[in-house]
Design an enzyme around this catalytic site. Structure first.
Site, PDB file in Angstrom:
ATOM      1  N   TYR A 209      31.271 -10.102  14.874  1.00 26.04           N
ATOM      2  CA  TYR A 209      31.846 -10.677  16.087  1.00 26.04           C
ATOM      3  C   TYR A 209      30.952 -11.772  16.651  1.00 26.04           C
ATOM      4  O   TYR A 209      29.729 -11.646  16.699  1.00 26.04           O
ATOM      5  CB  TYR A 209      32.047  -9.588  17.143  1.00 26.04           C
ATOM      6  CG  TYR A 209      32.581 -10.103  18.458  1.00 26.04           C
ATOM      7  CD1 TYR A 209      33.928 -10.427  18.595  1.00 26.04           C
ATOM      8  CD2 TYR A 209      31.736 -10.275  19.552  1.00 26.04           C
ATOM      9  CE1 TYR A 209      34.419 -10.906  19.801  1.00 26.04           C
ATOM     10  CE2 TYR A 209      32.218 -10.759  20.759  1.00 26.04           C
ATOM     11  CZ  TYR A 209      33.557 -11.070  20.877  1.00 26.04           C
ATOM     12  OH  TYR A 209      34.038 -11.548  22.067  1.00 26.04           O
ATOM     13  N   ASP A 210      31.594 -12.871  17.079  1.00 21.80           N
ATOM     14  CA  ASP A 210      30.862 -13.994  17.664  1.00 21.80           C
ATOM     15  C   ASP A 210      31.630 -14.484  18.879  1.00 21.80           C
ATOM     16  O   ASP A 210      32.806 -14.832  18.775  1.00 21.80           O
ATOM     17  CB  ASP A 210      30.708 -15.123  16.639  1.00 21.80           C
ATOM     18  CG  ASP A 210      29.658 -16.144  17.052  1.00 21.80           C
ATOM     19  OD1 ASP A 210      29.655 -16.542  18.231  1.00 21.80           O
ATOM     20  OD2 ASP A 210      28.848 -16.555  16.202  1.00 21.80           O
TER      21      ASP A 210
ATOM     22  N   SER B  42      60.628 -23.765 -11.809  1.00 25.96           N
ATOM     23  CA  SER B  42      59.445 -23.721 -10.952  1.00 25.96           C
ATOM     24  C   SER B  42      59.822 -24.228  -9.565  1.00 25.96           C
ATOM     25  O   SER B  42      60.543 -25.218  -9.428  1.00 25.96           O
ATOM     26  CB  SER B  42      58.323 -24.590 -11.531  1.00 25.96           C
ATOM     27  OG  SER B  42      57.818 -24.044 -12.723  1.00 25.96           O
TER      28      SER B  42
ATOM     29  N   GLU C 287      52.118 -28.380 -18.266  1.00 28.86           N
ATOM     30  CA  GLU C 287      52.645 -29.541 -17.546  1.00 28.86           C
ATOM     31  C   GLU C 287      52.317 -30.744 -18.417  1.00 28.86           C
ATOM     32  O   GLU C 287      51.190 -31.215 -18.466  1.00 28.86           O
ATOM     33  CB  GLU C 287      52.017 -29.649 -16.154  1.00 28.86           C
ATOM     34  CG  GLU C 287      52.727 -30.679 -15.297  1.00 28.86           C
ATOM     35  CD  GLU C 287      52.198 -30.734 -13.880  1.00 28.86           C
ATOM     36  OE1 GLU C 287      52.239 -31.833 -13.295  1.00 28.86           O
ATOM     37  OE2 GLU C 287      51.736 -29.710 -13.363  1.00 28.86           O
TER      38      GLU C 287
ATOM     39  N   HIS D  76      43.573 -33.137 -13.322  1.00 23.34           N
ATOM     40  CA  HIS D  76      44.582 -33.373 -12.291  1.00 23.34           C
ATOM     41  C   HIS D  76      44.891 -34.859 -12.294  1.00 23.34           C
ATOM     42  O   HIS D  76      44.150 -35.651 -11.717  1.00 23.34           O
ATOM     43  CB  HIS D  76      44.054 -32.902 -10.934  1.00 23.34           C
ATOM     44  CG  HIS D  76      45.127 -32.561  -9.962  1.00 23.34           C
ATOM     45  ND1 HIS D  76      46.205 -31.781 -10.285  1.00 23.34           N
ATOM     46  CD2 HIS D  76      45.297 -32.891  -8.655  1.00 23.34           C
ATOM     47  CE1 HIS D  76      46.981 -31.630  -9.234  1.00 23.34           C
ATOM     48  NE2 HIS D  76      46.452 -32.302  -8.233  1.00 23.34           N
TER      49      HIS D  76
ATOM     50  N   GLU E 157      47.717 -22.427 -16.122  1.00 28.93           N
ATOM     51  CA  GLU E 157      48.363 -23.740 -16.182  1.00 28.93           C
ATOM     52  C   GLU E 157      47.485 -24.740 -16.910  1.00 28.93           C
ATOM     53  O   GLU E 157      46.265 -24.781 -16.710  1.00 28.93           O
ATOM     54  CB  GLU E 157      48.667 -24.243 -14.767  1.00 28.93           C
ATOM     55  CG  GLU E 157      49.439 -25.554 -14.785  1.00 28.93           C
ATOM     56  CD  GLU E 157      49.781 -26.047 -13.383  1.00 28.93           C
ATOM     57  OE1 GLU E 157      50.687 -26.894 -13.271  1.00 28.93           O
ATOM     58  OE2 GLU E 157      49.146 -25.597 -12.408  1.00 28.93           O
TER      59      GLU E 157
ATOM     60  N   HIS F 114      47.366 -21.337 -10.566  1.00 26.10           N
ATOM     61  CA  HIS F 114      47.812 -22.732 -10.458  1.00 26.10           C
ATOM     62  C   HIS F 114      46.618 -23.651 -10.696  1.00 26.10           C
ATOM     63  O   HIS F 114      45.502 -23.370 -10.243  1.00 26.10           O
ATOM     64  CB  HIS F 114      48.388 -22.971  -9.054  1.00 26.10           C
ATOM     65  CG  HIS F 114      48.699 -24.413  -8.765  1.00 26.10           C
ATOM     66  ND1 HIS F 114      49.697 -25.095  -9.418  1.00 26.10           N
ATOM     67  CD2 HIS F 114      48.148 -25.287  -7.882  1.00 26.10           C
ATOM     68  CE1 HIS F 114      49.763 -26.325  -8.943  1.00 26.10           C
ATOM     69  NE2 HIS F 114      48.829 -26.477  -8.028  1.00 26.10           N
ATOM     70  N   ASN F 115      46.856 -24.767 -11.414  1.00 26.36           N
ATOM     71  CA  ASN F 115      45.767 -25.714 -11.705  1.00 26.36           C
ATOM     72  C   ASN F 115      44.514 -24.964 -12.149  1.00 26.36           C
ATOM     73  O   ASN F 115      43.415 -25.157 -11.613  1.00 26.36           O
ATOM     74  CB  ASN F 115      45.460 -26.582 -10.480  1.00 26.36           C
ATOM     75  CG  ASN F 115      46.529 -27.633 -10.236  1.00 26.36           C
ATOM     76  OD1 ASN F 115      47.457 -27.799 -11.032  1.00 26.36           O
ATOM     77  ND2 ASN F 115      46.417 -28.336  -9.127  1.00 26.36           N
TER      78      ASN F 115
ATOM     79  N   ASP G  75       0.810  -1.217   0.000  1.00 22.55           N
ATOM     80  CA  ASP G  75       0.000   0.000   0.000  1.00 22.55           C
ATOM     81  C   ASP G  75       0.846   1.271   0.000  1.00 22.55           C
ATOM     82  O   ASP G  75       0.324   2.381   0.123  1.00 22.55           O
ATOM     83  CB  ASP G  75      -0.947   0.003   1.210  1.00 22.55           C
ATOM     84  CG  ASP G  75      -0.198  -0.001   2.547  1.00 22.55           C
ATOM     85  OD1 ASP G  75       1.052  -0.034   2.536  1.00 22.55           O
ATOM     86  OD2 ASP G  75      -0.871   0.012   3.596  1.00 22.55           O
TER      87      ASP G  75
ATOM     88  N   ASP H 163      47.438 -28.813 -17.422  1.00 22.26           N
ATOM     89  CA  ASP H 163      47.968 -30.106 -16.993  1.00 22.26           C
ATOM     90  C   ASP H 163      47.512 -31.138 -18.021  1.00 22.26           C
ATOM     91  O   ASP H 163      46.366 -31.596 -17.984  1.00 22.26           O
ATOM     92  CB  ASP H 163      47.411 -30.409 -15.599  1.00 22.26           C
ATOM     93  CG  ASP H 163      48.230 -31.448 -14.870  1.00 22.26           C
ATOM     94  OD1 ASP H 163      49.031 -32.127 -15.520  1.00 22.26           O
ATOM     95  OD2 ASP H 163      48.050 -31.586 -13.643  1.00 22.26           O
TER      96      ASP H 163
END
Length: 748
Positions: free
Chosen positions: A698-699, A515, A386, A352, A337, A307-308, A154, A339
Site C-alpha cells: 500500500y502507498d 481471425s 502471417e 514486425h 505466430e 500473438h507476435n 562469527d 510474421d
C-alpha cells in the site's frame, strides 16, 4: 541452529556434484564473437548462490541466485551461442536460463565432459532447491537473511544484528520489542545469540498463532491430533472425501516427532508440515496432471495462444528472437505466430513488418520450435502464418518446415476419407498444424486431380491484421500469390475472411477459420453471444490484440472464452493481469495448453448466454484471508523499507460474476501479517470463473506496488484451510512466500 551451509545442503553433503560446484572452475563466458572471456565460477557456501569473478574494478564479484535459474540448456541452443560459437563446439556449450527478463548466461567449457559435469551438477542443485518443502524453503530463506546481517561471520547475533535481521525479513518492530525478544533468547546473558539461542529465536519468530488455534480446536486426543481427529478435520473443514487410512498415511508422511508417529498421532509441527505440502495447497493436485477428456474435436478446447510470438518487448523497436518462441512454448503455449517477410539471400525473415523491430531468420525460428515444442506438452502446436513473402520465399518457407519438422508436420488430413470434423488433441499428439491461406478445398486431397500450380488468394485478413498491428498495409482488398507448396500443407486451419455468422454457417467448411481483432470480437461477444457460441461449436476462432497496443499490452481474454473462442492470442512477453489470468486458465489439465470447454459451450442444445443478468443455481464463494508469510521486500535497495501489505481477491467470469474485494493494509509487516477478514462472492457460472489473489504494498502517495499474485480457475480450487503460493509479475514462484486462507463454496 548455526548460520552455516550445513543447514542448507539438505542431504547433499558429500555428494560429488555438490563438491564439484563448491570447488568451481573456469568457463568461457560468451557475449559476442569478439567478447569471450575466461571466468572462474563456483557455488558459494550457502549452496544457493553462483559466484564468478569480474574484471571490472568497481564490481569485484558477480552473483546469481540459484532460485532465479529457470533451467540449464545443453548445447548451442541459445541465440547467442548459435551466432557466436562454432558448430564444432556444440558439446562444450551450455546456457543458464534465468526466470523473468534477465538475459541468458552463455558458457563454454574446455571439453564436452566438463560441460556435462557442470550441467549435471547445476541441474541437481536446482532440482534439490525446487523439491524442498515449504518449511525447508522457509528455514533456508530465514538463515540466508541471518547470514546477511552477520557482518563479521562469527555465527552470533548481537542486538543490533537482530534489529537489522528483522528489517531483512520485512518486518519493522520497535526497539523495546526487539530488546525483549533478544533478552528472552539470550539465556547465557552473553549479549549475543548463538547455537541453541538462535534456534529458540527462530522458533519464536516462526510461530504461527493461526495454526495453533486450528490445531487446538481439532486435537482432541490428550492434546494431540489422532488419526480420527485428523480425519474429522479433513472431512468437515477441508471437504475431502477420504478414509481413516488416508489420515494415517498423512501422519506417517508428515509427522516430525517419532513418539507421536508411533502413537499414530500428529503434533502441531506435523500438522503445519502437512498444511504446507503441495497436496494440501489451494490448487487441486488431481488437476496437476492431464485429467480431462482429450479425445474430443480440437475446436472443443481453449488453446493457449501467443500473438507476435517473436517479440521480446514492444512492437515498434523491440528485438525479435527465437528465445521468445522458446519462452512461450515452455509456458505450454500451443499456438504461435510467425510474421513472415522476404529476407536477404533468398531467406525469409520474421519481424514486425515496416517497423524498427529486429529480424530473425524463419529457419532459425522453425528449428527452435522443433526443439522446444513438446518439452512441456505433447499436444499439437499450431503455427499461425502471417504471410507477406513472394512466391520463391514461400517455397523456401515450405522447404524449411518440411525438412526441419519432418514427420511431425501435418501435411494431409488424418484418415482415408474426407473429414467432417476436427481430429482430437489426442490424435494430433506431437504434430504441427499450419494455419494460413489455402488455394482449394481440403477435399482436393481425396479427388483424382490436384493440379493447381499457383493462384491468387484474397489478402484481406493479412492486410487487415497488419494494419491493426500498426504496420503499413496495402488497400484492404488486395490479392497475393500463394505457392501451391505452402498451400498444400495448410490442413485443418485454413484462414478465411469473416463476413457474418450466417455466411460462415452456410458457406464455410469446418476447417475454415477467421481471425478477429479484439475490438470486433468483443463487440460480437457483447451483441451476438449466442451466435458466437454456436459458431465456435463448429469452427475455430482466433482473436488478436488491437494495433494500437504498440507497447505489447494485452486485452482481457475472459469475455472471449465466455463465448467459446479457442485461440485467444495474447502478448506472452508482457507481464500483466491479463497474462496472469491466461496462465491461470491453463494451469490445470497438466498445464498442457488445452482446456476442455464447459459442456454448455459445446452442446448444440445449449441456451447459454454469458450476458444474462439473472441466473438459477447460484453459488456463494466464501473467502477468509487469514495471514501471509515471508513476503518479499519491494525496495531492496533501502534497508529500512518495509511493505504495508493488503490482499485483493478478484473474480473474472461472466459479467454478473465480475467482482473485486480487498483487505485493509497492515503497516510495516511483510513477514507474518494477519488479517482474519471475511468476504463472499456470488458465483453464477463456476465453470468460467477465474479467481486471482493479489498482494500489494500500500502507498498513500502513488499506485500500490505488486508484491505477488496467484490465479486459477474456481473449479480447480480446494476448499478449507489452504496455503496460496505467490508468483512474481512474470509468474515465477516466490520461494517461501504465500497466503493462508479459508475457502468455502456453497449453494446460494
Amino acid at each position: 541452529m548455526e548460520l552455516n551451509s550445513t543447514n542448507l545442503r539438505n542431504g547433499l553433503d558429500g555428494d560429488p556434484d555438490l563438491q564439484f560446484l563448491l570447488v568451481g572452475g573456469e568457463l568461457i563466458k560468451v557475449r559476442s564473437n569478439s567478447w569471450q572471456k575466461n571466468r572462474f565460477y563456483k557455488l558459494q557456501e550457502d549452496c544457493k548462490t553462483l559466484w564468478h569473478e569480474s574484471s571490472k574494478v568497481h564490481k569485484k564479484k558477480q552473483t546469481y541466485s540459484i532460485d532465479d535459474i529457470d533451467s540449464i540448456r545443453k548445447g548451442r541452443q541459445s541465440e547467442g551461442l548459435k551466432k557466436h560459437t562454432d558448430t564444432s563446439d556444440e558439446e562444450k556449450c551450455f546456457s543458464i536460463i534465468f526466470k523473468g527478463s534477465k538475459k541468458n548466461l552463455d558458457l563454454m567449457a574446455s571439453s564436452a565432459e566438463e560441460a556435462d559435469k557442470w550441467i549435471n551438477s547445476l541441474e541437481k542443485i536446482i532440482s534439490t532447491m525446487h523439491n524442498l518443502d515449504y518449511q525447508q524453503k522457509s528455514e533456508h530463506w530465514i538463515i540466508s537473511c541471518m547470514k546477511k546481517v552477520d557482518k563479521n561471520n562469527d555465527n552470533m547475533m548481537s542486538l543490533k544484528e537482530v534489529k537489522d535481521f528483522m528489517r531483512q525479513i520485512n518486518v519493522e518492530v520497535d526497539d523495546d520489542y526487539a530488546a525483549d525478544l533478544f533478552k528472552k533468547c539470550d539465556t547465557s546473558n552473553s549479549g549475543t545469540l548463538e547455537g541453541s539461542e538462535i534456534k529458540e529465536f527462530y522458533n519464536l519468530l516462526t510461530q504461527r498463532e493461526e495454526i495453533n488455534v486450528i490445531y487446538e480446536k481439532c486435537a482432541q486426543t490428550e492434546g494431540l491430533m489422532s488419526a480420527r481427529d485428523l480425519l474429522n478435520f479433513l472431512l468437515n473443514e477441508q471437504r475431502e472425501q477420504v478414509t481413516i487410512e488416508h489420515a494415517q498415511k498423512l501422519i506417517e508422511n508428515y509427522e516430525v516427532d517419532a513418539a507421536a508417529k508411533q502413537r499414530k498421532c500428529m503434533t502441531k509441527d506435523g500438522f503445519l508440515m502437512y498444511l504446507q505440502q503441495e497436496e494440501s495447497s489451494i490448487f487441486n493436485p488431481a488437476h496437476k496432471k492431464v485429467y480431462q477428456d482429450m479425445s474430443q474435436p480440437l475446436n472443443h478446447y481453449f488453446i493457449s495462444s501467443s500473438h507476435n510470438t517473436y517479440l521480446m518487448e514492444d512492437q515498434l523497436k523491440g528485438p525479435s528472437s527465437t528465445e521468445a518462441y522458446i519462452k512461450a512454448l515452455m509456458k505450454s503455449c500451443r499456438c504461435v505466430e510467425l510474421d513472415c517477410w522476404d529476407g536477404p539471400d533468398g531467406e525469409p525473415v520474421i519481424y514486425h513488418g515496416h517497423t524498427l523491430t529486429s529480424k530473425v531468420l524463419f529457419k532459425d525460428v522453425i528449428r527452435a520450435i522443433k526443439d522446444f515444442a513438446f518439452k512441456k506438452s505433447q499436444y499439437p502446436v499450431i503455427l499461425s502464418l502471417e504471410n507477406h513473402c513472394t512466391l520463391e520465399q514461400q517455397k523456401t518457407m515450405t522447404r524449411h518446415m518440411t525438412s526441419i519438422l519432418g514427420d511431425a508436420l501435418l501435411t494431409k488430413p488424418l484418415g482415408d476419407t474426407m473429414p467432417t470434423n476436427f481430429p482430437s488433441p489426442e490424435e494430433l499428439k506431437g504434430k504441427f498444424i499450419i494455419k494460413g491461406k489455402r488455394l482449394n478445398k481440403l477435399d482436393a486431397f481425396f479427388s483424382k486431380s490436384n493440379t493447381i500450380v499457383e493462384e491468387t488468394v484474397s489478402e484481406e485478413d493479412e492486410a487487415a491484421e497488419s494494419k491493426e498491428n500498426g504496420q503499413k498495409a496495402k488497400s484492404k482488398k488486395t490479392n497475393m500469390k500463394l505457392a501451391k507448396e505452402l498451400s498444400d500443407i495448410v490442413i485443418y486451419c485454413k484462414s478465411v475472411h469473416f463476413n457474418s455468422f450466417e455466411d460462415a454457417r452456410d458457406k464455410q467448411a469446418f476447417y475454415e477459420m477467421s481471425s478477429f481483432k479484439e475490438t470486433k470480437a468483443l463487440q460480437l461477444a457483447e451483441t451476438s453471444p449466442s451466435a458466437f457460441i454456436r459458431h465456435n461449436m463448429d469452427k475455430l476462432s482466433r482473436i488478436y490484440p488491437a494495433g494500437s497496443r504498440t507497447d505489447s499490452s494485452n486485452y482481457n481474454p475472459v469475455p472471449l472464452w465466455n463465448v467459446g473462442c479457442q485461440i485467444v492470442a495474447l502478448n506472452f512477453q508482457t507481464p500483466s493481469k491479463e497474462m496472469h489470468i491466461n496462465q491461470g486458465r491453463f494451469l490445470p489439465n497438466g498445464f498442457c495448453g488445452y482446456i476442455l470447454k464447459p459442456e454448455f459451450l459445446r452442446s448444440p442444445l445449449t441456451q447459454f448466454n454469458p450476458n444474462n443478468k439473472t441466473w438459477p443455481n447460484k453459488k456463494i464463494f466464501h473467502v477468509m484471508v487469514i495471514s501471509a508469510q515471508q513476503l518479499p521486500k519491494i525496495n531492496k535497495d533501502k534497508a529500512k523499507s518495509i511493505v504495508d501489505p493488503l490482499v485483493r481477491i478478484e473474480i473474472s467470469g461472466v459479467p454478473a460474476d465480475n467482482a473485486s474485494k480487498e483487505t485493509k493494509y497492515i503497516t510495516n509487516n511483510g513477514f507474518n501479517p494477519m488479517w482474519n477478514e471475511r468476504f463472499q462472492f456470488t458465483i453464477n457460472v463456476p465453470e468460467l470463473a477465474m479467481v486471482r489473489f493479489v498482494v500489494e504494498d500500500y502507498d498513500t502517495a502513488s499506485y500500490n506496488d505488486l508484491v505477488g499474485q496467484y490465479c486459477l480457475p474456481l473449479t480447480s480450487i480446494q476448499t478449507g484451510y489452504r496455503h496460496v503460493p505467490l508468483l512474481t509479475k512474470r509468474s515465477d514462484v516466490i520461494s517461501s512466500a504465500g497466503l493462508f486462507v479459508h475457502l468455502m463454496l456453497i449453494d446460494a
